[in-house]
Scaffold this motif. Structure first.
Motif, PDB file in Angstrom:
ATOM      1  N   TYR A  16     113.619  -5.901  69.736  1.00 18.00           N
ATOM      2  CA  TYR A  16     113.067  -7.070  69.048  1.00 18.00           C
ATOM      3  C   TYR A  16     113.799  -8.321  69.528  1.00 18.00           C
ATOM      4  N   LYS A  21     114.713 -15.491  73.957  1.00 16.07           N
ATOM      5  CA  LYS A  21     113.986 -14.355  74.545  1.00 16.07           C
ATOM      6  C   LYS A  21     114.083 -14.439  76.068  1.00 16.07           C
ATOM      7  N   GLU A  27     106.475 -17.086  78.610  1.00 11.22           N
ATOM      8  CA  GLU A  27     106.171 -16.182  77.504  1.00 11.22           C
ATOM      9  C   GLU A  27     104.666 -16.021  77.302  1.00 11.22           C
ATOM     10  N   ARG A  64     101.680 -13.202  75.029  1.00 14.86           N
ATOM     11  CA  ARG A  64     101.531 -12.156  74.010  1.00 14.86           C
ATOM     12  C   ARG A  64     100.474 -11.164  74.451  1.00 14.86           C
ATOM     13  N   ASP A  88     100.612  -6.140  70.351  1.00 16.62           N
ATOM     14  CA  ASP A  88     101.759  -6.130  69.439  1.00 16.62           C
ATOM     15  C   ASP A  88     103.081  -6.396  70.160  1.00 16.62           C
ATOM     16  N   LYS A  89     103.012  -7.048  71.329  1.00 19.14           N
ATOM     17  CA  LYS A  89     104.217  -7.304  72.125  1.00 19.14           C
ATOM     18  C   LYS A  89     104.300  -8.757  72.575  1.00 19.14           C
ATOM     19  N   ILE A  90     105.526  -9.200  72.763  1.00 17.49           N
ATOM     20  CA  ILE A  90     105.794 -10.486  73.402  1.00 17.49           C
ATOM     21  C   ILE A  90     106.327 -10.153  74.796  1.00 17.49           C
ATOM     22  N   TYR A 110     109.059  -7.284  74.071  1.00 14.86           N
ATOM     23  CA  TYR A 110     109.601  -7.202  72.729  1.00 14.86           C
ATOM     24  C   TYR A 110     108.514  -6.782  71.742  1.00 14.86           C
ATOM     25  N   LYS A 111     108.884  -5.969  70.794  1.00 11.52           N
ATOM     26  CA  LYS A 111     107.965  -5.634  69.718  1.00 11.52           C
ATOM     27  C   LYS A 111     107.920  -6.789  68.742  1.00 11.52           C
ATOM     28  N   ILE A 112     106.765  -6.995  68.154  1.00 11.90           N
ATOM     29  CA  ILE A 112     106.611  -8.025  67.115  1.00 11.90           C
ATOM     30  C   ILE A 112     106.847  -7.340  65.777  1.00 11.90           C
ATOM     31  N   LYS A 113     107.697  -7.946  64.967  1.00  7.80           N
ATOM     32  CA  LYS A 113     108.030  -7.359  63.653  1.00  7.80           C
ATOM     33  C   LYS A 113     106.869  -7.457  62.700  1.00  7.80           C
TER      34      LYS A 113
END
Length: 118
Positions: free
Chosen positions: A21, A28, A82, A84, A87-89, A115-118
């Protein structure tokens, strides 16, 4: 912290893995996770001269510094891109090298982080 010092010093980044995360203490694409026996951070001194790595822990913070010869020094900055995806960045981290008049000489992709999105 040591990853950012290596990144900014121009050392060759051989292996880097981001956290699952996004971190709250670093941007990031600028983080590095390690897990003994599983994932690691590896960088190499690709310069003509030796380097000296100094880590300082004081007042609840760590500072990493990498010292080397001025003949090996290059001007550079770090750029991230960056996007998206479900469900990921996705963050691509680039190192941009500059000439004497601050013109871009070359750019290299250092890592692509997911990265996973919370």
């Amino acid at each position: 912290t040591i990853y950012n010092a290596a990144l900014m010093s121009g050392l060759e980044i051989q292996e880097v893995h981001n956290h699952t995360y996004p971190s709250h203490y670093v941007s990031k694409g600028r983080d590095a996770a390690v897990s003994y026996g599983y994932i690691d951070l590896k960088f190499k001194n690709n310069f003509a001269h030796p380097i000296y790595i100094k880590n300082i822990v004081a007042n609840g913070a760590i500072t990493s510094k990498i010292y080397g010869c001025n003949q090996d020094r290059e001007k550079l900055y770090i750029r991230t891109q960056e996007s998206r995806e479900k469900d990921k960045i996705i963050v691509k981290t680039y190192r941009v090298f500059l000439g004497e008049e601050n013109n871009k000489i070359r750019e290299e992709l250092v890592s692509e982080n997911k990265y996973k999105i919370k």
